[in-house]
Design an enzyme around this catalytic site. Structure first.
Site, PDB file in Angstrom:
ATOM      1  CG  LEU A 288      -1.819  -1.193   1.443  1.00  0.00           C
ATOM      2  CD1 LEU A 288      -2.622  -1.036   2.738  1.00  0.00           C
ATOM      3  CD2 LEU A 288      -2.779  -1.344   0.267  1.00  0.00           C
TER       4      LEU A 288
ATOM      5  CD  GLU B 220       2.453  10.439  -9.948  1.00  0.00           C
ATOM      6  OE1 GLU B 220       3.284   9.513  -9.874  1.00  0.00           O
ATOM      7  OE2 GLU B 220       1.262  10.298  -9.637  1.00  0.00           O
TER       8      GLU B 220
ATOM      9  CB  SER C 273       6.876   4.935  -7.399  1.00  0.00           C
ATOM     10  OG  SER C 273       7.601   3.836  -6.897  1.00  0.00           O
TER      11      SER C 273
ATOM     12  CD1 TRP D 174       4.090   6.822   0.891  1.00  0.00           C
ATOM     13  CD2 TRP D 174       2.918   8.729   0.790  1.00  0.00           C
ATOM     14  NE1 TRP D 174       4.594   7.565  -0.154  1.00  0.00           N
ATOM     15  CE2 TRP D 174       3.896   8.743  -0.240  1.00  0.00           C
ATOM     16  CE3 TRP D 174       2.077   9.827   0.914  1.00  0.00           C
ATOM     17  CZ2 TRP D 174       4.043   9.808  -1.131  1.00  0.00           C
ATOM     18  CZ3 TRP D 174       2.226  10.888   0.023  1.00  0.00           C
ATOM     19  CH2 TRP D 174       3.197  10.868  -0.972  1.00  0.00           C
TER      20      TRP D 174
ATOM     21  CE  LYS E  72       5.752  -2.714   2.209  1.00  0.00           C
ATOM     22  NZ  LYS E  72       5.708  -1.432   2.953  1.00  0.00           N
TER      23      LYS E  72
ATOM     24  CD  GLU F 114      -3.333   4.067  -9.085  1.00  0.00           C
ATOM     25  OE1 GLU F 114      -2.501   4.668  -9.809  1.00  0.00           O
ATOM     26  OE2 GLU F 114      -3.756   4.522  -8.010  1.00  0.00           O
TER      27      GLU F 114
ATOM     28  CB  CYS G 199      -2.369   8.483  -8.527  1.00  0.00           C
ATOM     29  SG  CYS G 199      -3.828   7.761  -7.815  1.00  0.00           S
TER      30      CYS G 199
HETATM   31  P1  NAD Z   1       6.879   3.684  -3.475  1.00  0.00           P
HETATM   32  O1  NAD Z   1       6.421   3.084  -4.724  1.00  0.00           O
HETATM   33  O2  NAD Z   1       8.338   3.633  -3.164  1.00  0.00           O
HETATM   34  O3  NAD Z   1       6.121   3.020  -2.212  1.00  0.00           O
HETATM   35  C1  NAD Z   1       4.835   2.465  -2.271  1.00  0.00           C
HETATM   36  C2  NAD Z   1       4.842   1.136  -1.531  1.00  0.00           C
HETATM   37  O4  NAD Z   1       5.793   0.265  -2.138  1.00  0.00           O
HETATM   38  C3  NAD Z   1       5.227   1.225  -0.058  1.00  0.00           C
HETATM   39  O5  NAD Z   1       4.469   0.299   0.682  1.00  0.00           O
HETATM   40  C4  NAD Z   1       6.687   0.799  -0.076  1.00  0.00           C
HETATM   41  O6  NAD Z   1       7.111   0.227   1.149  1.00  0.00           O
HETATM   42  C5  NAD Z   1       6.695  -0.239  -1.165  1.00  0.00           C
HETATM   43  N1  NAD Z   1       8.009  -0.433  -1.769  1.00  0.00           N
HETATM   44  C6  NAD Z   1       8.970   0.510  -1.959  1.00  0.00           C
HETATM   45  N2  NAD Z   1      10.056  -0.056  -2.532  1.00  0.00           N
HETATM   46  C7  NAD Z   1       9.765  -1.365  -2.706  1.00  0.00           C
HETATM   47  C8  NAD Z   1      10.493  -2.470  -3.244  1.00  0.00           C
HETATM   48  N3  NAD Z   1      11.725  -2.333  -3.721  1.00  0.00           N
HETATM   49  N4  NAD Z   1       9.888  -3.667  -3.255  1.00  0.00           N
HETATM   50  C9  NAD Z   1       8.651  -3.833  -2.779  1.00  0.00           C
HETATM   51  N5  NAD Z   1       7.925  -2.838  -2.249  1.00  0.00           N
HETATM   52  C10 NAD Z   1       8.465  -1.604  -2.218  1.00  0.00           C
HETATM   53  O7  NAD Z   1       6.396   5.148  -3.430  1.00  0.00           O
HETATM   54  P2  NAD Z   1       6.964   6.314  -2.493  1.00  0.00           P
HETATM   55  O8  NAD Z   1       8.454   6.352  -2.397  1.00  0.00           O
HETATM   56  O9  NAD Z   1       6.248   6.185  -1.218  1.00  0.00           O
HETATM   57  O10 NAD Z   1       6.495   7.544  -3.329  1.00  0.00           O
HETATM   58  C11 NAD Z   1       7.281   7.877  -4.471  1.00  0.00           C
HETATM   59  C12 NAD Z   1       6.414   8.211  -5.628  1.00  0.00           C
HETATM   60  O11 NAD Z   1       5.493   7.148  -5.890  1.00  0.00           O
HETATM   61  C13 NAD Z   1       5.522   9.406  -5.434  1.00  0.00           C
HETATM   62  O12 NAD Z   1       6.174  10.602  -5.589  1.00  0.00           O
HETATM   63  C14 NAD Z   1       4.476   9.145  -6.485  1.00  0.00           C
HETATM   64  O13 NAD Z   1       4.942   9.536  -7.735  1.00  0.00           O
HETATM   65  C15 NAD Z   1       4.327   7.654  -6.449  1.00  0.00           C
HETATM   66  N6  NAD Z   1       3.173   7.248  -5.636  1.00  0.00           N
HETATM   67  C16 NAD Z   1       2.041   7.024  -6.299  1.00  0.00           C
HETATM   68  C17 NAD Z   1       0.922   6.673  -5.594  1.00  0.00           C
HETATM   69  C18 NAD Z   1      -0.354   6.435  -6.314  1.00  0.00           C
HETATM   70  O14 NAD Z   1      -1.410   6.668  -5.756  1.00  0.00           O
HETATM   71  N7  NAD Z   1      -0.295   5.918  -7.522  1.00  0.00           N
HETATM   72  C19 NAD Z   1       0.952   6.552  -4.222  1.00  0.00           C
HETATM   73  C20 NAD Z   1       2.154   6.762  -3.559  1.00  0.00           C
HETATM   74  C21 NAD Z   1       3.262   7.108  -4.296  1.00  0.00           C
END
Ligand code: NAD
Length: 495
Positions: free
Chosen positions: A159, A397, A239, A161, A185, A261, A297
């Site tokens: 998920l 983004e 992301s 944040w 998670k 997503e 998003c």
């Molecule tokens: P992220 O993709 O790093 O994190 C989202 C989830 O993925 C978290 O639960 C995180 O613990 C998990 N994650 C991170 N690295 C991982 C890995 N290597 N393997 C498995 N799981 C992993 O996103 P972020 O760093 O929190 O945010 C960065 C960017 O992501 C934002 O600036 C935005 O562009 C995008 N984002 C998009 C949404 C959306 O609604 N689509 C939501 C949050 C973030």
């Protein structure tokens, strides 16, 4: 107002209960995770992460409970449990909104009125869907057929944040309704409301072993879930690079289904020929662009004014600037606050660097930006014009409270500005002429197109992205249920 929230926080933090698994809450066996509030930069507490051994045990328990079949086979019972859970979520609105406020900077009043209500609506909608699900039947001289939708098995949900409890609801409601067991998670930036939700699921009667919540970072628990050989489907919001890594880990492990997503660069088109009240439109754009500090998003990160009339464009630009300047930035727990902080220092540094780069290359900030607190991680609502295409802001983004103003003279140019993007999640068009609105909807290719007002639809409408905004499944609507089901044919030969 927040006393019950503080109690919920203390119950999880003081005894370090970061893992909910078979047998209830327990302490993680992994490293300590510092929870920092974006509101003031202060440490909320430390919770130990789950270990990989705890993940393996949770998956094994989920599999065994799923295989035991009493949950998977009894749709009426699941619907009853989900409806009870919806009521408990509403009863616990303050606790949930407090946890998301303190940990992710979400505006408390918005969480109560929108996010928590959305979870309850999703649980009830999914309960209704499963109550009517009896498959498809066929009959002929070759025999008798039953096309069933069966649960996939063990679902992993990773998920984000930005809407901690709402995104949990988008995944949990259909996955449980379909009869699966689940490992969740939450993001390491917003782990507490998911843990509180687990206690409500237990009270509602979700059987021991069906739902597991593991605190952990992406690099350890998240990556281990992607590679786990006994998770059947992985659902993710976050992301692009992390989403892509799950396709790779699926190929390297058990070919688990992967539903992604991955965000967007939504445009808000104002078709000036058919747009009446610029003040009302600008106010809607401010909500779409700056709500949740733009960390959404579908946030309107680009506003495209379509039209040749210079005077109209000047009037619209002034209305947009005024709407941005009317946004109240401040303590998420104070009545009247529109937006709080951005999630963490990494996000703040990225937003600041992207804006600085664009300004150095000639972009102009149009509004007088609001004063923001100096402790914590804050960025003011910003309207910017003249962003060069060869800058990060011109391509990426932003995920912050910023929107860029663009202008095209033709509708076709505006359509191209949306369809030529690698992202294709959502957009809005303001166009009060029905025929022209239909013209727009025939040409714009995104997962959700809102007309005459920003919207993501409802729990009954599928949500997901075209092109690189998503992969395979959908959240919400009957389509979400299908994301967590397999199709199975039973064929009975004639005797
Ligand atoms: P992220 O993709 O790093 O994190 C989202 C989830 O993925 C978290 O639960 C995180 O613990 C998990 N994650 C991170 N690295 C991982 C890995 N290597 N393997 C498995 N799981 C992993 O996103 P972020 O760093 O929190 O945010 C960065 C960017 O992501 C934002 O600036 C935005 O562009 C995008 N984002 C998009 C949404 C959306 O609604 N689509 C939501 C949050 C973030």
């Amino acid at each position: 107002m927040t006393d019950t929230g503080k109690q919920a926080l203390a119950a999880l933090i003081d005894s370090d209960l970061g893992v909910y698994t078979t047998g209830g809450f327990t302490t993680g066996e992994g490293p300590g995770l510092d929870l920092i509030s974006p509101i003031d930069g202060e440490l909320i507490g430390t919770v130990r992460e789950a270990s990989e051994g705890q993940l393996d045990a949770a998956v094994a328990s989920a599999r065994a409970t799923f295989n035991e079949r009493s949950w998977a086979d009894d749709g009426a019972h699941r619907a009853e449990v989900l409806r009870r859970l919806a009521d408990l979520v509403v009863d616990n609105a303050e606790q949930i909104a407090y946890l998301d406020g303190i940990e992710a900077g979400k505006v408390f009043a918005d969480s109560v009125a929108e996010d928590v209500e959305d979870v309850a609506a999703n649980l009830r909608f999914s309960a209704d869907l499963i109550s009517r699900d009896d498959g498809r039947h066929l009959q002929g001289p070759e025999g008798w057929g039953w096309v069933r939708r069966i649960p996939i098995g063990v679902v992993g949900a990773i998920l984000p944040w930005n809407y901690p409890i709402a995104m949990l609801g988008w995944k949990v409601a259909p996955a449980l309704a379909a009869g699966n067991a689940m490992i969740i998670k939450p993001s390491e930036d917003s782990t507490l409301s998911a843990l509180h939700f687990a206690s409500l699921a237990e009270q509602a009667g979700v059987p021991d072993g069906i739902l597991h919540v593991l605190t952990g970072t992406g690099a350890n628990i998240g990556a281990a879930m992607g590679l786990h050989p006994d998770i059947d489907v992985l659902t993710f919001t976050g992301s692009g690079p992390v989403g892509r890594s799950f396709l790779e880990s699926s190929a390297k492990s058990n070919l688990k289904k992967v539903s992604l997503e991955l965000g967007g660069r939504a445009a808000y088109i104002v078709d000036a020929e058919h747009a009446g009240d610029f003040d009302a439109i600008a106010s809607d754009i401010a909500g779409a662009a700056f709500g949740t500090s733009g960390q959404n998003c579908t946030a309107a990160s680009r506003v495209v004014f379509v039209g040749d009339d210079d005077a109209a464009f000047e009037r619209f630009r002034s209305a947009l600037v005024a709407a941005a300047e009317a946004v109240t930035v401040g303590d998420p727990f104070t009545d009247g606050t529109d937006i709080g902080p951005v999630i963490n220092a990494k996000a703040l540094d990225r937003i600041t660097a992207w804006v600085d780069e664009a300004v150095n290359k000639g972009a102009r900030i149009l509004n007088t930006t609001a004063e923001v607190p100096t402790s914590g991680t804050w960025y003011p609502p910003t309207v910017i014009e003249g962003v060069p295409a060869d800058s990060e802001l011109g391509r990426g983004e932003i995920f912050g409270p910023l929107t860029q103003l663009l202008r095209t003279s033709s509708r076709d140019e505006a359509v191209a500005a949306i369809n030529d993007e690698p992202y294709g999640l959502a957009s809005t068009v303001w166009c009060e002429d029905l025929g022209t609105a239909k013209w727009w909807s025939d040409r714009i290719r995104v997962g959700t197109l809102a007309v005459n007002g920003y919207s993501e639809g409802t729990v009954a409408t599928p949500f997901g992205g075209l092109r690189q905004s998503g992969f395979w499944g959908r959240d919400n609507g009957p389509e979400a249920l299908e994301t967590y089901q397999e199709t199975m044919t039973v064929w009975i030969a004639p005797q």
